[in-house]
Design a protein around this motif. Structure first.
Motif, PDB file in Angstrom:
ATOM      1  N   ILE A   1       0.609  -1.124   0.092  1.00  0.00           N
ATOM      2  CA  ILE A   1       0.061   0.067  -0.017  1.00  0.00           C
ATOM      3  C   ILE A   1       0.990   1.342   0.053  1.00  0.00           C
ATOM      4  O   ILE A   1       0.436   2.498  -0.593  1.00  0.00           O
ATOM      5  N   LYS A   2       1.917   1.211   0.605  1.00  0.00           N
ATOM      6  CA  LYS A   2       2.956   2.169   0.384  1.00  0.00           C
ATOM      7  C   LYS A   2       3.343   2.540  -0.757  1.00  0.00           C
ATOM      8  O   LYS A   2       3.500   3.761  -1.210  1.00  0.00           O
ATOM      9  N   THR A   3       3.729   1.613  -1.622  1.00  0.00           N
ATOM     10  CA  THR A   3       4.363   1.731  -2.692  1.00  0.00           C
ATOM     11  C   THR A   3       3.045   2.068  -3.674  1.00  0.00           C
ATOM     12  O   THR A   3       3.301   3.141  -4.607  1.00  0.00           O
ATOM     13  N   ALA A   4       1.982   1.609  -3.446  1.00  0.00           N
ATOM     14  CA  ALA A   4       0.807   2.202  -4.240  1.00  0.00           C
ATOM     15  C   ALA A   4       0.589   3.462  -4.131  1.00  0.00           C
ATOM     16  O   ALA A   4       0.298   4.412  -4.959  1.00  0.00           O
ATOM     17  N   LEU A   5       0.676   4.024  -2.969  1.00  0.00           N
ATOM     18  CA  LEU A   5       0.542   5.567  -2.606  1.00  0.00           C
ATOM     19  C   LEU A   5       1.767   6.308  -3.479  1.00  0.00           C
ATOM     20  O   LEU A   5       1.378   7.269  -4.089  1.00  0.00           O
ATOM     21  N   LEU A   6       2.981   5.879  -3.228  1.00  0.00           N
ATOM     22  CA  LEU A   6       3.925   6.645  -3.952  1.00  0.00           C
ATOM     23  C   LEU A   6       3.766   6.592  -5.486  1.00  0.00           C
ATOM     24  O   LEU A   6       3.962   7.776  -6.006  1.00  0.00           O
ATOM     25  N   TYR A   7       3.440   5.493  -6.161  1.00  0.00           N
ATOM     26  CA  TYR A   7       3.078   5.692  -7.465  1.00  0.00           C
ATOM     27  C   TYR A   7       1.913   6.562  -7.931  1.00  0.00           C
ATOM     28  O   TYR A   7       2.003   7.132  -9.026  1.00  0.00           O
ATOM     29  N   PHE A   8       0.999   6.389  -7.134  1.00  0.00           N
ATOM     30  CA  PHE A   8      -0.234   7.298  -7.279  1.00  0.00           C
ATOM     31  C   PHE A   8       0.099   8.745  -7.013  1.00  0.00           C
ATOM     32  O   PHE A   8      -0.292   9.721  -8.033  1.00  0.00           O
ATOM     33  N   LEU A   9       0.898   9.045  -6.345  1.00  0.00           N
ATOM     34  CA  LEU A   9       1.095  10.771  -5.904  1.00  0.00           C
ATOM     35  C   LEU A   9       2.133  11.113  -7.244  1.00  0.00           C
ATOM     36  O   LEU A   9       1.862  12.022  -7.571  1.00  0.00           O
TER      37      LEU A   9
ATOM     38  N   PHE B   1      -1.575  18.927  -6.941  1.00  0.00           N
ATOM     39  CA  PHE B   1      -2.391  17.824  -6.281  1.00  0.00           C
ATOM     40  C   PHE B   1      -2.617  17.365  -5.063  1.00  0.00           C
ATOM     41  O   PHE B   1      -3.631  17.367  -4.419  1.00  0.00           O
ATOM     42  N   ILE B   2      -1.447  17.382  -4.283  1.00  0.00           N
ATOM     43  CA  ILE B   2      -1.292  16.950  -3.085  1.00  0.00           C
ATOM     44  C   ILE B   2      -1.804  17.919  -2.191  1.00  0.00           C
ATOM     45  O   ILE B   2      -2.815  17.698  -1.078  1.00  0.00           O
ATOM     46  N   ASP B   3      -1.354  19.157  -2.093  1.00  0.00           N
ATOM     47  CA  ASP B   3      -2.147  20.139  -1.265  1.00  0.00           C
ATOM     48  C   ASP B   3      -3.342  20.454  -1.506  1.00  0.00           C
ATOM     49  O   ASP B   3      -4.241  20.644  -0.487  1.00  0.00           O
ATOM     50  N   GLU B   4      -3.952  20.318  -2.551  1.00  0.00           N
ATOM     51  CA  GLU B   4      -5.292  20.617  -2.874  1.00  0.00           C
ATOM     52  C   GLU B   4      -6.124  19.381  -2.423  1.00  0.00           C
ATOM     53  O   GLU B   4      -7.368  19.512  -2.320  1.00  0.00           O
ATOM     54  N   ASN B   5      -5.661  18.103  -2.348  1.00  0.00           N
ATOM     55  CA  ASN B   5      -6.521  16.938  -2.065  1.00  0.00           C
ATOM     56  C   ASN B   5      -5.988  16.317  -0.733  1.00  0.00           C
ATOM     57  O   ASN B   5      -6.377  14.994  -0.783  1.00  0.00           O
TER      58      ASN B   5
END
Length: 337
Positions: A214-222, A232-236
């Motif tokens: 799940i950590k890897t999935a979050l990294l690729y997603f971001l 994107f990160i700041d807004e969401n």
């Protein structure tokens, strides 16, 4: 056995220096000194942690004894965290406890840090009945424990890789949140939508956990989203945190639900630093209503590392005269079962 069983307990497994005094099973003091120096490094630096323990341990112990309104010569045993934990940090607590015991000619009591987290549930009422299941979740460990008695526990499942607390903290780092980031993800999640994004939940055999995926999935997603929109990160932020946290909680509770059904147990508990997470607490309470469970969650002060839980474990060992030899050494890897 004397009328008053007075135990001094010391906790130094990671970056909290703590001392507590327990008398006849009742906590009389619980002093915790948190090391703020690690914040600028984004995680605990072992060498700095051990040095800070050396600086803090004497004043912390003195404050615990003073607050308990006893004299050093009244202490009947000294307990300490033998492990698991950081070797340098453990050595400070172990060495101090051995010296204190030797100087005062009193017995030593070694305590397993993870066993102590479970026994934090006996510091206050209400207390779980035996047997019960305890989901012990922290930055270093994720374990599902079958608790049959105060000193009889069996780990029936644990993480194959990262602990859930580590999954929180590393995600926070990806999101640009300061250390320790787990509580900040929880705070952001309260303002976001848990169904905004979907993150994978690892399917492991039995009651095992895995959080590296799940950590890897979050990294690729971001990485993908930031390429499309730099903000994107700041807004969401709130929605990302809520969705990620929901997946972690679902992973934990799936295994707990499975174990409760298979072992036919209706009393469940959570312990460890991540037990302070509001999302986990809420989800567990909701599941308890659905399943007819009795749920036990320690006070916030007893979720993170503290000496009161070490003292509680030592109390039960003291009653059974389970003392430790002066030749004892710290154990960074100290199995619960």
């Amino acid at each position: 056995m004397s009328k008053q069983n007075i135990i001094l307990a010391i906790e130094s497994s990671c970056d909290e220096t703590s001392a507590a005094v327990i008398i006849n099973g009742q906590i009389k003091s619980n002093i915790v000194s948190t090391q703020l120096i690690h914040e600028k490094y984004g995680g605990v630096v072992p060498e700095l942690a051990s040095r800070a323990h050396q600086q803090h341990i004497l004043p912390v112990v003195n404050r615990a004894i003073e607050q308990a309104k006893i004299g050093k010569n009244e202490v009947e045993a000294v307990a300490f965290t033998r492990g698991p934990g950081l070797l340098g940090s453990l050595l400070v607590g172990t060495s101090f406890a051995k010296a204190f015991a030797l100087a005062n000619r009193i017995p030593l009591i070694e305590v397993n840090h993870m066993q102590a987290h479970v026994l934090a549930h006996f510091l206050d009422a209400p207390q779980p009945g035996f047997p019960f299941l305890c989901l012990t979740v922290s930055g270093g460990h994720t374990q599902l424990v079958l608790v049959e008695d105060h000193l009889k526990m069996k780990v029936i499942g644990e993480t194959r890789d990262d602990a859930v607390g580590e999954a929180f903290d590393k995600a926070a780092k990806m999101l640009g949140l300061p250390y320790p980031g787990g509580p900040l993800i929880d705070k952001q999640a309260q303002m976001g939508r848990a169904d905004a994004y979907e993150f994978p939940i690892s399917e492991m055999p039995g009651y095992e956990f895995s959080f590296s995926g799940i950590k890897t999935a979050l990294l690729y997603f971001l990485q993908k989203q930031v390429k499309l929109d730099a903000d994107f990160i700041d807004e969401n932020m709130a929605d990302i945190c809520a969705s990620y946290q929901a997946a972690l909680i679902e992973s934990l509770l799936r295994k707990l639900k499975k174990a409760a059904k298979n072992y036919k147990i209706k009393e469940v508990a959570i312990a460890g630093g991540v037990a302070a997470n509001s999302g986990l607490r809420k989800a567990l309470q909701e599941m308890a209503l659905e399943k007819g469970w009795k749920v036990y969650i320690p006070d916030f002060a007893y979720c993170t590392d503290n000496a009161a839980m070490i003292a509680m474990a030592a109390h039960y060992k003291f009653l059974k005269r389970e003392f430790t030899a002066q030749t004892v050494s710290a154990l960074p890897r100290y199995s619960l079962s």
